[in-house]
Motif scaffolding. Sequence first.
Motif, short mmCIF file in Angstrom:
data_model
loop_
_atom_site.label_atom_id
_atom_site.label_comp_id
_atom_site.label_asym_id
_atom_site.label_seq_id
_atom_site.Cartn_x
_atom_site.Cartn_y
_atom_site.Cartn_z
N ASP A 28 0.83 -1.21 0.00
CA ASP A 28 0.00 0.00 0.00
C ASP A 28 0.86 1.26 0.00
O ASP A 28 0.55 2.24 -0.69
CB ASP A 28 -0.94 0.01 1.21
N LEU A 29 1.94 1.23 0.77
CA LEU A 29 2.81 2.40 0.81
C LEU A 29 3.54 2.57 -0.52
O LEU A 29 3.66 3.68 -1.03
CB LEU A 29 3.81 2.30 1.96
N ALA A 30 4.05 1.49 -1.07
CA ALA A 30 4.73 1.58 -2.37
C ALA A 30 3.79 2.18 -3.41
O ALA A 30 4.19 3.04 -4.21
CB ALA A 30 5.21 0.21 -2.82
N ALA A 31 2.52 1.75 -3.40
CA ALA A 31 1.54 2.28 -4.34
C ALA A 31 1.26 3.75 -4.08
O ALA A 31 1.10 4.55 -5.02
CB ALA A 31 0.25 1.47 -4.26
N ALA A 32 1.20 4.14 -2.79
CA ALA A 32 0.94 5.54 -2.46
C ALA A 32 2.09 6.44 -2.90
O ALA A 32 1.86 7.56 -3.38
CB ALA A 32 0.70 5.68 -0.96
N VAL A 33 3.33 5.97 -2.73
CA VAL A 33 4.48 6.75 -3.19
C VAL A 33 4.41 6.95 -4.70
O VAL A 33 4.64 8.05 -5.21
CB VAL A 33 5.79 6.04 -2.79
N LYS A 34 4.04 5.89 -5.41
CA LYS A 34 3.92 5.99 -6.87
C LYS A 34 2.79 6.95 -7.25
O LYS A 34 2.93 7.75 -8.19
CB LYS A 34 3.70 4.61 -7.47
N THR A 35 1.69 6.89 -6.51
CA THR A 35 0.58 7.83 -6.76
C THR A 35 1.04 9.26 -6.54
O THR A 35 0.72 10.16 -7.33
CB THR A 35 -0.61 7.51 -5.84
N LYS A 233 1.25 14.09 4.89
CA LYS A 233 1.11 12.66 4.66
C LYS A 233 -0.35 12.31 4.44
O LYS A 233 -1.23 12.82 5.15
CB LYS A 233 1.64 11.88 5.85
N SER A 234 -0.62 11.45 3.47
CA SER A 234 -1.94 10.86 3.31
C SER A 234 -1.79 9.56 2.55
O SER A 234 -0.88 9.41 1.73
CB SER A 234 -2.88 11.80 2.54
N MET A 235 -2.67 8.63 2.81
CA MET A 235 -2.71 7.38 2.05
C MET A 235 -3.93 7.36 1.14
O MET A 235 -4.22 6.34 0.49
CB MET A 235 -2.73 6.19 3.01
N THR A 236 -4.68 8.45 1.09
CA THR A 236 -5.88 8.55 0.26
C THR A 236 -5.54 9.28 -1.03
O THR A 236 -5.04 10.41 -0.99
CB THR A 236 -6.98 9.31 1.01
N SER A 237 -5.79 8.67 -2.16
CA SER A 237 -5.37 9.23 -3.44
C SER A 237 -5.89 10.64 -3.66
O SER A 237 -5.15 11.53 -4.13
CB SER A 237 -5.82 8.33 -4.59
N SER A 238 -7.15 10.87 -3.31
CA SER A 238 -7.73 12.20 -3.54
C SER A 238 -7.04 13.26 -2.69
O SER A 238 -6.84 14.40 -3.14
CB SER A 238 -9.23 12.18 -3.25
N ARG A 239 -6.66 12.91 -1.48
CA ARG A 239 -6.00 13.88 -0.61
C ARG A 239 -4.53 14.05 -0.99
O ARG A 239 -3.98 15.14 -0.81
CB ARG A 239 -6.15 13.47 0.85
N ILE A 240 -3.92 13.00 -1.48
CA ILE A 240 -2.56 13.15 -2.00
C ILE A 240 -2.57 14.20 -3.11
O ILE A 240 -1.72 15.09 -3.15
CB ILE A 240 -2.03 11.79 -2.52
N ALA A 241 -3.55 14.12 -3.99
CA ALA A 241 -3.67 15.09 -5.08
C ALA A 241 -4.01 16.48 -4.55
O ALA A 241 -3.44 17.49 -4.98
CB ALA A 241 -4.73 14.63 -6.07
N GLU A 242 -4.91 16.53 -3.59
CA GLU A 242 -5.36 17.81 -3.02
C GLU A 242 -4.21 18.56 -2.35
O GLU A 242 -4.08 19.78 -2.49
CB GLU A 242 -6.46 17.53 -2.00
#
Length: 279
Positions: A28-35, A233-242
């Motif tokens: 999940d973290l690897a995917a979040a970093v890539k996101t 820090k966030s693990m939620t894609s929408s908040r990463i973008a925000e």
Amino acid sequence: MSKTIELNNGLLIPRVGYGTFRVPEGADLAAAVKTAIKEGYRLIDTAAIYENEASVGQGIREAIAEGLVTREELFITSKAWNDGISYEETLQAYDDALARMELDYLDLYLLHWPGTKNDFIPQWEALEKIYADKRVKSIGVSNFHVHHLEKLLKETTIVPAVNQIELNPLQTQKQVHAFCIEKGIQIEAWSPLMNAEILEHATLKTIASKYGKTTAQIILRWQTQTDIVTIPKSMTSSRIAENIAIFDFDLDGEDILLIEALNEDGHYGPDPEGFDFGR
């Protein structure tokens, strides 16, 4: 406004980075970093004590392999933990970080905490060695107060490029910030959103409504607009973008003053004056 700031050694650091504190190792973290990289983040922050450097490195390598970014476009940070306080232990800690992340170098390597015994000089001298050998692009500290910095500057050679500290609207650390400006040390804010605890603050919500932005975006814009590097820090894609979509508006001076007036000078994380775990 440029999306980067020049450090005291000429290196450019992004104003907004992706933080990974309290995120466990795993896919999940690897995917979040890539996101995060897909959304435009170029600064990725981790630390030995987070025990997630391997997954952070995996996300970085996957993003590079998929052509999302080159290694040279990224700014990767990690930190030496308190248990490696000797010179040789700190040199080994850097090698271990690179091995876990499967990277050839870091852009920034920090001493994570000063400790109550102020015995951080051997650690810093090890970082100076790594830097002199051109194995790291820049070196710095984290959670250092003014007296820690004064000791460091008096007894060593290289001025830290960065001091990463707890900084948010309720804890602006003005004394440390002013000292770092005077000495050419870039301030970087960890926990800028106070683990989301500050997002319902009435004053911040009012300001957010004025600009048609979220409270998080107002806080992060306040920091970037006042030349503070920030690593939400966030693990939620929408908040990463925000969290990185903050370069399309400016806060006016009155609102900046309103935010800074919220300061309570407390510590919501550990106080560096009493934090000694690992020593």
